[in-house]
Design an enzyme around this catalytic site. Structure first.
Site, PDB file in Angstrom:
ATOM      1  N   LYS A  69     -81.887  20.496  86.300  1.00 60.52           N
ATOM      2  CA  LYS A  69     -81.992  21.938  86.036  1.00 60.52           C
ATOM      3  C   LYS A  69     -83.284  22.523  86.601  1.00 60.52           C
ATOM      4  O   LYS A  69     -83.273  23.608  87.173  1.00 60.52           O
ATOM      5  CB  LYS A  69     -81.941  22.217  84.533  1.00 60.52           C
ATOM      6  CG  LYS A  69     -80.584  22.209  83.907  1.00 60.52           C
ATOM      7  CD  LYS A  69     -80.599  22.777  82.514  1.00 60.52           C
ATOM      8  CE  LYS A  69     -81.683  22.224  81.642  1.00 60.52           C
ATOM      9  NZ  LYS A  69     -81.603  20.750  81.450  1.00 60.52           N
ATOM     10  N   THR A  71     -85.192  21.342  89.034  1.00 58.20           N
ATOM     11  CA  THR A  71     -85.087  21.326  90.494  1.00 58.20           C
ATOM     12  C   THR A  71     -84.204  22.468  90.980  1.00 58.20           C
ATOM     13  O   THR A  71     -84.521  23.145  91.970  1.00 58.20           O
ATOM     14  CB  THR A  71     -84.522  19.977  90.967  1.00 58.20           C
ATOM     15  OG1 THR A  71     -85.340  18.919  90.461  1.00 58.20           O
ATOM     16  CG2 THR A  71     -84.490  19.888  92.483  1.00 58.20           C
ATOM     17  N   ARG A  92     -90.805  25.721  81.546  1.00 57.12           N
ATOM     18  CA  ARG A  92     -91.580  25.145  80.451  1.00 57.12           C
ATOM     19  C   ARG A  92     -92.611  24.151  80.983  1.00 57.12           C
ATOM     20  O   ARG A  92     -92.458  23.619  82.073  1.00 57.12           O
ATOM     21  CB  ARG A  92     -90.654  24.415  79.472  1.00 57.12           C
ATOM     22  CG  ARG A  92     -89.755  25.314  78.654  1.00 57.12           C
ATOM     23  CD  ARG A  92     -88.784  24.500  77.831  1.00 57.12           C
ATOM     24  NE  ARG A  92     -87.848  23.762  78.672  1.00 57.12           N
ATOM     25  CZ  ARG A  92     -87.094  22.760  78.258  1.00 57.12           C
ATOM     26  NH1 ARG A  92     -87.174  22.335  77.016  1.00 57.12           N
ATOM     27  NH2 ARG A  92     -86.263  22.162  79.089  1.00 57.12           N
ATOM     28  N   LYS A 103     -88.678   9.819  80.692  1.00 56.35           N
ATOM     29  CA  LYS A 103     -88.256  10.838  81.642  1.00 56.35           C
ATOM     30  C   LYS A 103     -89.114  10.895  82.901  1.00 56.35           C
ATOM     31  O   LYS A 103     -88.645  11.174  83.988  1.00 56.35           O
ATOM     32  CB  LYS A 103     -88.253  12.207  80.952  1.00 56.35           C
ATOM     33  CG  LYS A 103     -87.667  13.331  81.792  1.00 56.35           C
ATOM     34  CD  LYS A 103     -87.638  14.628  80.994  1.00 56.35           C
ATOM     35  CE  LYS A 103     -87.060  15.759  81.830  1.00 56.35           C
ATOM     36  NZ  LYS A 103     -87.074  17.044  81.102  1.00 56.35           N
ATOM     37  N   ALA A 272     -85.252  21.312  73.379  1.00 56.72           N
ATOM     38  CA  ALA A 272     -84.039  22.045  73.004  1.00 56.72           C
ATOM     39  C   ALA A 272     -83.217  21.338  71.948  1.00 56.72           C
ATOM     40  O   ALA A 272     -82.380  21.964  71.306  1.00 56.72           O
ATOM     41  CB  ALA A 272     -83.178  22.303  74.242  1.00 56.72           C
ATOM     42  N   PHE A 300     -81.671  20.900  78.283  1.00 60.22           N
ATOM     43  CA  PHE A 300     -80.453  20.115  78.070  1.00 60.22           C
ATOM     44  C   PHE A 300     -79.203  20.919  78.449  1.00 60.22           C
ATOM     45  O   PHE A 300     -79.256  21.764  79.334  1.00 60.22           O
ATOM     46  CB  PHE A 300     -80.395  19.589  76.636  1.00 60.22           C
ATOM     47  CG  PHE A 300     -81.498  18.627  76.306  1.00 60.22           C
ATOM     48  CD1 PHE A 300     -81.742  17.528  77.113  1.00 60.22           C
ATOM     49  CD2 PHE A 300     -82.308  18.816  75.196  1.00 60.22           C
ATOM     50  CE1 PHE A 300     -82.767  16.630  76.821  1.00 60.22           C
ATOM     51  CE2 PHE A 300     -83.341  17.926  74.899  1.00 60.22           C
ATOM     52  CZ  PHE A 300     -83.554  16.833  75.716  1.00 60.22           C
ATOM     53  N   PHE A 380     -76.094  15.212  95.883  1.00 59.47           N
ATOM     54  CA  PHE A 380     -76.759  13.945  96.161  1.00 59.47           C
ATOM     55  C   PHE A 380     -76.104  13.317  97.391  1.00 59.47           C
ATOM     56  O   PHE A 380     -74.943  13.598  97.710  1.00 59.47           O
ATOM     57  CB  PHE A 380     -76.645  12.996  94.961  1.00 59.47           C
ATOM     58  CG  PHE A 380     -77.481  13.413  93.785  1.00 59.47           C
ATOM     59  CD1 PHE A 380     -78.715  12.815  93.550  1.00 59.47           C
ATOM     60  CD2 PHE A 380     -77.050  14.414  92.923  1.00 59.47           C
ATOM     61  CE1 PHE A 380     -79.488  13.200  92.471  1.00 59.47           C
ATOM     62  CE2 PHE A 380     -77.820  14.803  91.839  1.00 59.47           C
ATOM     63  CZ  PHE A 380     -79.043  14.194  91.608  1.00 59.47           C
ATOM     64  N   TRP A 408     -82.869  19.442  96.720  1.00 61.02           N
ATOM     65  CA  TRP A 408     -83.847  18.360  96.831  1.00 61.02           C
ATOM     66  C   TRP A 408     -84.185  18.116  98.302  1.00 61.02           C
ATOM     67  O   TRP A 408     -85.355  17.962  98.658  1.00 61.02           O
ATOM     68  CB  TRP A 408     -83.293  17.072  96.210  1.00 61.02           C
ATOM     69  CG  TRP A 408     -84.327  15.983  96.092  1.00 61.02           C
ATOM     70  CD1 TRP A 408     -85.090  15.708  95.016  1.00 61.02           C
ATOM     71  CD2 TRP A 408     -84.711  15.045  97.115  1.00 61.02           C
ATOM     72  NE1 TRP A 408     -85.943  14.645  95.279  1.00 61.02           N
ATOM     73  CE2 TRP A 408     -85.729  14.231  96.566  1.00 61.02           C
ATOM     74  CE3 TRP A 408     -84.295  14.819  98.429  1.00 61.02           C
ATOM     75  CZ2 TRP A 408     -86.332  13.212  97.290  1.00 61.02           C
ATOM     76  CZ3 TRP A 408     -84.911  13.799  99.155  1.00 61.02           C
ATOM     77  CH2 TRP A 408     -85.912  13.007  98.589  1.00 61.02           C
TER      78      TRP A 408
END
Length: 555
Positions: A69, A71, A92, A103, A272, A300, A380, A408
């Site tokens: 999210k 990215t 955030r 993470k 969240a 999330f 991807f 990306w």
């Protein structure tokens, strides 16, 4: 090419030039080195903010593979800027717990990042530290009042729900006893530690709209009861002034930059699954005051962060989102379709199709708020043309826009199709945001509405403790507050093992915490804990610094 190689190849602009591009006089910002700054609250213009188009980036139910999210949010803002729209991404701040835990970093990836990455992922501008200190100041004042023989409010220690916090995953601190060591060391009582991101002060900072509002909310923090059942708040302890003083800089949003040299605001960091999961109202309004398009994200899946973004943050601050970007990955859908985590990079159309109901449910949920979605396929290299076409066919059958976003690998260029879809939705004026429930509804009705309509539960069950909490809420006159349900992020249900789109399940509320300062109630479901633990091999094992001061392993 790795994230590290990409970042090392970027020439960061001085933060004063980013401020100028953002539309703020560089003389007004407070510098934190060459590449970070604090923004003055007076730079918020409510009238200009009304003209900005607020775009929310959400996602399907998250999986261990990650959905991207952040990215996607950064890439979309870059893409909008490439198309000639003045856009700012508002995010955030990362918590050190996840950074050193499971993470890793939280600043995007590849050619879709916010910089300086190392600073943002570590101490940044000290906001988390200030929140931690303000929270623990109240903890110290509470215990001091219990100990005092001349200035005691006669607080019953058994009723205190206020713990201490630290910004680290440390399961050994979940349950502790304080006050040991004799009569001069306090009154012994059970308490514990939460992670800083779960602090009510974090939630308060992210919902406050001014310094005076912050102070009022801090004063409204519910502490517990006296021995004669009188409720005690932080203002009764005269704590709010000192707490607000500790937060005088933390309330100001942080300005940094994207990898393509566009403005990015990063401020606040509530999780969240245990809080509202979005950046501060002040940061969002700051972005909207200076941008044609303001891109933000909610933690999330849509069932957690986005629902709270709409029902709590937007209602509280009077915000009207114009579109929702639903981040989706092929590998996540295959995981929801039953594919093994180790096989997600292998083509598997059947598993993908079995995972589509999760995507469908989140699309349905967006529709309940009358906001138009666009599916963003976070691409991807292992995604096949056939797998991508499966999602496009679903989107066509639902009449929903879809775009492949290769952010990306290509940054803003890879998000141009997505940006065009967002612009099309905004220009169409098709969104007509409305919240899911009225704050004035009964507490159980609000919980039931979310559980049945958003999660898909059959009904809600309450433990004896939760029923007692409902009576306490009624006695305190707090039934008009919205609800911020604490639930696992791994499933639409409260059981993390139920993937895809579970049905015929029961949501169990085991207790309801009161967060008067933040302005919401927290029904807690399942085994949600407010102090995470570290995995067997935490990300900290890969983080290091060399003799030149270069930090590695934060990707």
């Amino acid at each position: 090419m790795t994230d590290l190689q990409i970042v090392k190849g970027v020439s960061l602009k001085h933060i004063s030039s980013i401020a100028q591009k953002f539309g703020i006089d560089p003389e007004q910002i407070e510098m934190f080195g060459k590449h970070k700054a604090k923004l003055p609250l007076k730079a918020i213009d409510r009238e200009k903010a009304k003209e900005s188009n607020l775009i929310l980036v959400s996602a399907i139910s998250p999986t261990p593979a990650g959905e991207g999210k952040t990215t996607m949010s950064i890439g979309l803002s870059e893409g909008l800027n490439r198309l000639g729209k003045k856009s700012t991404v508002v995010l955030r701040e990362p918590s050190l717990g996840p950074v050193f835990g499971i993470k890793g970093g939280a600043t995007g990836g590849g050619y879709s990042q916010v910089l300086p990455m190392e600073d943002i992922n570590l101490h940044f501008t000290g906001d988390f530290s200030a929140i931690e200190k303000a929270h623990n100041l109240l903890s110290a004042i509470i215990d001091n009042n219990i100990q005092s023989k001349t200035n005691s409010l006669l607080i019953d220690p058994r009723t205190i729900g206020w713990k201490r916090v630290m910004d680290m995953n440390d399961r050994s601190l979940r349950h502790v006893i304080v006050g040991l060591g004799g009569t001069t060391s306090g009154v012994p009582r059970e308490t514990g530690f939460d992670i800083t991101a779960a602090s009510e002060i974090m939630a308060i900072l992210c919902l406050a709209e001014s310094l005076s509002d912050l102070k009022t909310r801090l004063g409204n923090i519910f502490v517990g009861y006296t021995y004669d059942k009188k409720p005690i708040y932080a203002k009764d302890l005269k704590a709010e002034g000192a707490m607000a003083a500790l937060l005088k800089d933390a309330i100001k949003p942080n300005l940094v930059q994207t990898i393509e040299g566009n403005p990015a605001i990063i401020h606040g960091g509530p999780f969240a699954n245990i809080a509202q999961g979005t950046n501060s109202v002040i940061a969002t309004l700051m972005g909207m005051s200076h941008s044609e398009y303001t891109v933000t994200e909610a933690g999330f899946g849509f069932d957690l962060g986005a629902e709270k973004f709409f029902d709590i943050k937007c209602q509280s601050a009077g915000l009207t989102p114009k579109a929702v970007v639903l981040t989706t990955t092929i590998r996540a859908l295959k995981y929801h379709g039953g594919a093994d985590l180790k096989s997600l990079t292998e083509p598997n159309v059947e598993a993908l199709k079995k995972g589509l109901p999760n995507l469908e449910k989140h699309l349905e949920n967006i529709g309940k708020f009358k906001v138009v979605p666009v599916i963003a396929i976070n691409k991807f290299v292992t995604d096949t043309h056939e797998e991508i076409e499966v999602i496009k066919e679903l989107a066509a059958s639902k009449g929903v826009r879809v775009a492949v976003a290769n952010v990306w690998a290509k940054g803003g260029e890879g998000a141009e199709d997505l940006a065009k879809a967002v612009i099309d939705i905004v220009d169409s004026g098709a969104s007509a945001f409305q919240p899911l429930y009225d704050w004035k509804s009964a507490v159980k009705d609000k919980i039931s509405t979310i559980a049945t309509e958003i999660y898909g539960a059959e009904y809600v069950d309450y433990t004896a403790k939760a029923k007692a909490d409902l009576r306490k809420i009624a006695d305190l006159g707090l039934e008009q507050l919205p609800v911020c349900i604490a639930k696992t992020q791994k499933s639409l249900s409260d059981n993390p093992k139920l993937l895809g789109r579970p049905k015929d399940f029961i949501i169990t509320v085991r207790e309801i915490e009161i967060a008067v300062g933040a302005g919401f109630l927290i029904p807690i479901t399942g085994d949600i804990m407010r102090m995470p633990g570290l995995p067997a091999h935490p990300s900290s094992e890969n983080i290091d610094i060399n003799d030149d001061g270069e930090i590695t392993g934060l990707f």
